[in-house]
Design a protein around this motif. Sequence first.
Motif, mmCIF file in Angstrom:
data_model
loop_
_atom_site.group_PDB
_atom_site.id
_atom_site.type_symbol
_atom_site.label_atom_id
_atom_site.label_comp_id
_atom_site.label_asym_id
_atom_site.label_seq_id
_atom_site.Cartn_x
_atom_site.Cartn_y
_atom_site.Cartn_z
ATOM 1 N N CYS A 39 -6.812 16.017 6.169
ATOM 2 C CA CYS A 39 -6.026 14.787 6.069
ATOM 3 C C CYS A 39 -6.981 13.600 6.015
ATOM 4 C CB CYS A 39 -5.081 14.649 7.250
ATOM 5 S SG CYS A 39 -3.798 15.910 7.281
ATOM 6 N N ILE A 40 -6.710 12.703 5.092
ATOM 7 C CA ILE A 40 -7.547 11.523 4.900
ATOM 8 C C ILE A 40 -6.624 10.311 4.911
ATOM 9 C CG2 ILE A 40 -9.202 10.373 3.392
ATOM 10 C CD1 ILE A 40 -9.388 13.295 2.030
ATOM 11 N N TRP A 41 -6.953 9.341 5.759
ATOM 12 C CA TRP A 41 -6.194 8.102 5.827
ATOM 13 C C TRP A 41 -7.045 7.003 5.211
ATOM 14 C CZ3 TRP A 41 -6.448 11.864 9.478
ATOM 15 C CH2 TRP A 41 -5.248 12.466 9.848
ATOM 16 N N PHE A 42 -6.490 6.285 4.236
ATOM 17 C CA PHE A 42 -7.280 5.277 3.531
ATOM 18 C C PHE A 42 -6.412 4.120 3.062
ATOM 19 C CE2 PHE A 42 -5.621 7.852 0.129
ATOM 20 C CZ PHE A 42 -5.457 6.991 -0.937
ATOM 21 N N THR A 43 -7.110 3.049 2.639
ATOM 22 C CA THR A 43 -6.463 1.901 2.010
ATOM 23 C C THR A 43 -7.139 1.663 0.662
ATOM 24 O OG1 THR A 43 -7.979 0.303 2.983
ATOM 25 C CG2 THR A 43 -5.988 0.798 4.234
ATOM 26 N N ALA A 44 -6.499 0.872 -0.165
ATOM 27 C CA ALA A 44 -7.049 0.584 -1.493
ATOM 28 C C ALA A 44 -8.304 -0.271 -1.408
ATOM 29 C CB ALA A 44 -6.008 -0.111 -2.363
ATOM 30 N N GLY A 45 -8.523 -0.902 -0.272
ATOM 31 C CA GLY A 45 -9.714 -1.737 -0.115
ATOM 32 C C GLY A 45 -9.688 -2.904 -1.086
ATOM 33 N N ASP A 49 -5.820 -1.461 -6.605
ATOM 34 C CA ASP A 49 -5.093 -0.435 -7.361
ATOM 35 C C ASP A 49 -3.647 -0.331 -6.886
ATOM 36 O OD1 ASP A 49 -7.301 0.160 -8.837
ATOM 37 O OD2 ASP A 49 -7.753 2.063 -7.836
ATOM 38 N N SER A 50 -2.759 -0.011 -7.818
ATOM 39 C CA SER A 50 -1.352 0.213 -7.475
ATOM 40 C C SER A 50 -1.201 1.596 -6.840
ATOM 41 C CB SER A 50 -0.486 0.130 -8.730
ATOM 42 O OG SER A 50 -0.746 1.252 -9.563
ATOM 43 N N GLU A 51 -0.028 1.834 -6.283
ATOM 44 C CA GLU A 51 0.239 3.133 -5.666
ATOM 45 C C GLU A 51 0.103 4.263 -6.681
ATOM 46 O OE1 GLU A 51 3.914 3.315 -3.429
ATOM 47 O OE2 GLU A 51 3.718 1.188 -2.982
ATOM 48 N N ASP A 52 0.604 4.044 -7.901
ATOM 49 C CA ASP A 52 0.539 5.076 -8.936
ATOM 50 C C ASP A 52 -0.902 5.434 -9.286
ATOM 51 O OD1 ASP A 52 3.295 5.211 -9.066
ATOM 52 O OD2 ASP A 52 3.440 3.764 -10.721
ATOM 53 N N ILE A 53 -1.746 4.436 -9.412
ATOM 54 C CA ILE A 53 -3.151 4.679 -9.738
ATOM 55 C C ILE A 53 -3.839 5.410 -8.593
ATOM 56 C CG2 ILE A 53 -5.381 3.567 -10.149
ATOM 57 C CD1 ILE A 53 -3.831 1.401 -11.723
ATOM 58 N N MET A 54 -3.548 4.997 -7.352
ATOM 59 C CA MET A 54 -4.156 5.676 -6.201
ATOM 60 C C MET A 54 -3.694 7.124 -6.134
ATOM 61 S SD MET A 54 -4.532 2.801 -3.223
ATOM 62 C CE MET A 54 -2.882 2.861 -2.692
ATOM 63 N N ALA A 61 -9.030 13.921 -7.414
ATOM 64 C CA ALA A 61 -10.077 14.251 -6.439
ATOM 65 C C ALA A 61 -9.829 15.591 -5.767
ATOM 66 C CB ALA A 61 -10.165 13.150 -5.384
ATOM 67 N N GLY A 62 -8.626 16.148 -5.919
ATOM 68 C CA GLY A 62 -8.326 17.450 -5.324
ATOM 69 C C GLY A 62 -7.265 17.415 -4.249
ATOM 70 N N ALA A 63 -6.569 16.301 -4.108
ATOM 71 C CA ALA A 63 -5.519 16.196 -3.094
ATOM 72 C C ALA A 63 -4.301 17.020 -3.497
ATOM 73 C CB ALA A 63 -5.118 14.746 -2.904
ATOM 74 N N GLU A 64 -3.593 17.530 -2.490
ATOM 75 C CA GLU A 64 -2.346 18.249 -2.735
ATOM 76 C C GLU A 64 -1.158 17.308 -2.674
ATOM 77 O OE1 GLU A 64 -2.176 21.263 0.270
ATOM 78 O OE2 GLU A 64 -3.557 22.564 -0.803
ATOM 79 N N ASP A 65 -1.253 16.316 -1.778
ATOM 80 C CA ASP A 65 -0.142 15.399 -1.577
ATOM 81 C C ASP A 65 -0.677 14.067 -1.090
ATOM 82 O OD1 ASP A 65 2.502 14.570 -1.491
ATOM 83 O OD2 ASP A 65 2.862 15.364 0.526
ATOM 84 N N ILE A 66 0.099 13.022 -1.341
ATOM 85 C CA ILE A 66 -0.253 11.694 -0.851
ATOM 86 C C ILE A 66 1.034 11.033 -0.366
ATOM 87 C CG2 ILE A 66 -0.136 10.738 -3.175
ATOM 88 C CD1 ILE A 66 -2.268 8.672 -2.302
ATOM 89 N N ALA A 67 0.958 10.380 0.782
ATOM 90 C CA ALA A 67 2.133 9.718 1.352
ATOM 91 C C ALA A 67 1.768 8.302 1.750
ATOM 92 C CB ALA A 67 2.628 10.494 2.574
ATOM 93 N N GLU A 68 2.693 7.364 1.492
ATOM 94 C CA GLU A 68 2.480 5.979 1.894
ATOM 95 C C GLU A 68 2.879 5.834 3.358
ATOM 96 O OE1 GLU A 68 3.672 1.417 0.714
ATOM 97 O OE2 GLU A 68 4.696 3.074 -0.261
ATOM 98 N N ASP A 71 1.936 -0.818 5.171
ATOM 99 C CA ASP A 71 0.822 -1.755 5.315
ATOM 100 C C ASP A 71 -0.338 -1.440 4.380
ATOM 101 O OD1 ASP A 71 2.240 -3.058 7.311
ATOM 102 O OD2 ASP A 71 1.275 -1.931 8.926
ATOM 103 N N GLY A 72 -0.045 -0.858 3.212
ATOM 104 C CA GLY A 72 -1.094 -0.537 2.253
ATOM 105 C C GLY A 72 -1.947 0.657 2.633
ATOM 106 N N ARG A 73 -1.498 1.427 3.599
ATOM 107 C CA ARG A 73 -2.236 2.616 4.057
ATOM 108 C C ARG A 73 -1.599 3.873 3.475
ATOM 109 N NH1 ARG A 73 -1.268 3.108 9.426
ATOM 110 N NH2 ARG A 73 -2.922 4.633 9.621
ATOM 111 N N PHE A 74 -2.454 4.873 3.207
ATOM 112 C CA PHE A 74 -1.992 6.123 2.614
ATOM 113 C C PHE A 74 -2.620 7.301 3.340
ATOM 114 C CE2 PHE A 74 -1.494 2.897 -0.528
ATOM 115 C CZ PHE A 74 -0.311 3.215 -1.155
ATOM 116 N N GLU A 75 -1.917 8.429 3.291
ATOM 117 C CA GLU A 75 -2.442 9.676 3.848
ATOM 118 C C GLU A 75 -2.488 10.703 2.732
ATOM 119 O OE1 GLU A 75 -1.570 12.649 7.546
ATOM 120 O OE2 GLU A 75 0.154 11.985 6.384
ATOM 121 N N VAL A 76 -3.649 11.300 2.554
ATOM 122 C CA VAL A 76 -3.853 12.340 1.567
ATOM 123 C C VAL A 76 -3.999 13.666 2.296
ATOM 124 C CG1 VAL A 76 -5.532 13.277 -0.083
ATOM 125 C CG2 VAL A 76 -4.922 10.886 -0.166
#
Length: 142
Positions: A39-45, A49-54, A61-68, A71-76
Motif C-alpha cells: 500500500c502506498i499513500w501519496f499526493t500529486a505534489g 495531475d488530475s485524478e485520471d492521469i494519476m 507503474a504496476g498498481a492493482e487499484d487506486i482509491a481517493e 484532501d488530494g491524497r490517494f492510496e495505491v
Amino acid sequence: MIECLTDNKNRAVKALRNKFNRMEGSMTSVGYMFEMKGCIWFTAGETGDSEDIMFEKAIEAGAEDIAELGDGRFEVTCEFNKLRVVTQQLSECSGYTIERMAGEYISTTSVDVNEEQAQELLAIIDDLEELDDVVKVYSNMA
C-alpha cells in the motif's frame, strides 16, 4: 488478523489468549482470509495531475487499484513484491509525493456489520492493540 512483534512468543500468545478468553472469543487461523499487499499513500505534489492521469500512471507503474482518500491524497494497492518498484516509479517518474508505504493485510472477503456491531468490534480492536506485543489488528469488517 493480529500482527505481533515480540521477543517472547509464549508471553504474546498468553496475553492474546487471556484477552480472547475475557471477551468469550477464541483464537483460530484466519490467514486464508487475508492477502499481503503493498500500500502506498501519496499526493500529486507539484505535478497538478488530475485524478485520471494519476490513476493511469499508477496502473502503468504496476498498481492493482487506486482509491481517493480525500484532501488530494490517494492510496495505491499493489502486489507486495512490487511495492518498492511501484513506489519508485510513482516518486521518480511521476513526481508524486509519497507519504507512506507499507505491507498491509487486505481481507479477501468482507462481512457487513450494523452500527452497534461495528462499535463493539472497534472497541475490541482498540483493546487488542493496547497489548505490548501487538503491532496492528486487521479486520474484514465492511
